[in-house]
Design an enzyme around this catalytic site. Structure first.
Site, short mmCIF file in Angstrom:
data_model
loop_
_atom_site.label_atom_id
_atom_site.label_comp_id
_atom_site.label_asym_id
_atom_site.label_seq_id
_atom_site.Cartn_x
_atom_site.Cartn_y
_atom_site.Cartn_z
N TYR A 1 0.84 -1.20 0.00
CA TYR A 1 0.00 0.00 0.00
C TYR A 1 0.88 1.25 0.00
CZ TYR A 1 -3.63 3.24 1.74
OH TYR A 1 -4.51 4.30 1.91
N LYS B 1 1.05 4.12 -2.94
CA LYS B 1 0.68 5.50 -2.66
C LYS B 1 1.86 6.46 -2.90
CE LYS B 1 -3.57 4.55 -1.58
NZ LYS B 1 -4.68 4.97 -2.45
#
Length: 277
Positions: free
Chosen positions: A161, A165
């Site tokens: 993640y 990002k």
């Protein structure tokens, strides 16, 4: 005056739903995209004719392509905003040793659904939005990517993640100024902890209230981008009730500054040169 039209992914909950409701209240039409069909259709019915729901797995290019085609047609030949908001947490954890094996004893590939949804789907969505934005009566539009504070800082519990990002931050900074020349304003938000469906069940009530960023801060960021056509390639960190425009790190020396700001013509020439020249 024709109503402005938005495509919002991850629109059946959390940030996507809040932005959907906010835009509808301002007179927009919204194509809501989400993988949760029951919830999405129910919400769309409640919101009325200004909304259409499109069942969409954003990791599928064909489903995203159908989404944008439907939205453009439903919007009477215009698309003004793409809110690339859909996202998921890690589905497998790189720091753990939960290996599964094929018949030949080789480890099975690591699960990269997080990259498919959080990064690849955003890139493909941008590609599709750009196609339709060029066909608007006045060519152009706006894109707001939902990155995360994990796009600025390390989130040890979710490294994939975090990687996705961080990549969205780099994508926005690199592509934003270029798309501005096509009258497409690309920016990204990096929210701190905002209550959404990504929070594990049962954890929201236990999360310290003083560290929760309200949804109103997200809406403030969207309004800032929608009202100012000069903003492009911007990374805005959302923490509590404040917006923080974040810039990339300072160059350590003149050589790095030249590479970052003045070498574009060199690379343009290099990429046009025949292979092996």
């Amino acid at each position: 005056m024709a109503q402005r039209v938005a495509v919002i992914t991850g629109a059946a909950s959390g940030i996507g739903l809040a932005v959907t409701k906010h835009l509808v209240a301002k007179g927009w039409r919204v194509a809501m995209a989400d993988i949760n069909g029951d919830s999405g259709q129910k919400i769309a019915t409640e919101l009325g004719d200004q909304v259409v729901f499109c069942l969409t797995d954003v990791s599928s290019y064909s489903q995203q392509a159908s989404l944008f085609e439907k939205a453009f047609s439903w919007g009477d030949g215009r698309l003004d905003l793409f809110a690339a908001n859909a996202g998921i947490a890690d589905t497998q954890f790189l720091h753990e040793n939960d290996y599964q094996y094929a018949n030949d004893g080789q480890p099975l590939p690591f699960e990269l659904k997080g990259l498919d949804v959080n990064l690849t789907a955003v890139i493909q969505g941008l590609w599709l939005f750009k196609h339709y934005a060029r066909r608007n009566k006045l060519a152009g539009g706006k894109v707001v990517i939902t990155s995360s504070s994990a796009g600025l800082y390390a989130m040890e519990t979710n490294p994939i993640y975090t990687a996705s990002k961080h990549a969205l931050v780099g994508l926005t900074r690199a592509l934003g100024p270029v798309l501005q020349r096509q009258n497409i304003q690309l920016n990204a938000i990096c929210p701190a902890f905002v209550p959404t469906g990504l929070c594990p069940e049962g954890m929201l009530d236990r999360f310290p209230k003083e560290h929760i960023t309200p949804m109103s801060t997200v809406i403030k960021a969207y309004d800032t981008f929608l009202e100012d056509d000069r903003l492009c390639g911007q990374i805005v960190e959302l923490s509590l009730d404040k917006l923080y425009f974040r810039t990339q790190p300072d160059y350590p020396n003149e050589s790095q500054r030249w590479l970052g700001e003045e070498s574009a013509s060199f690379w343009e020439e290099a990429y046009k040169a025949p292979v092996g020249s």
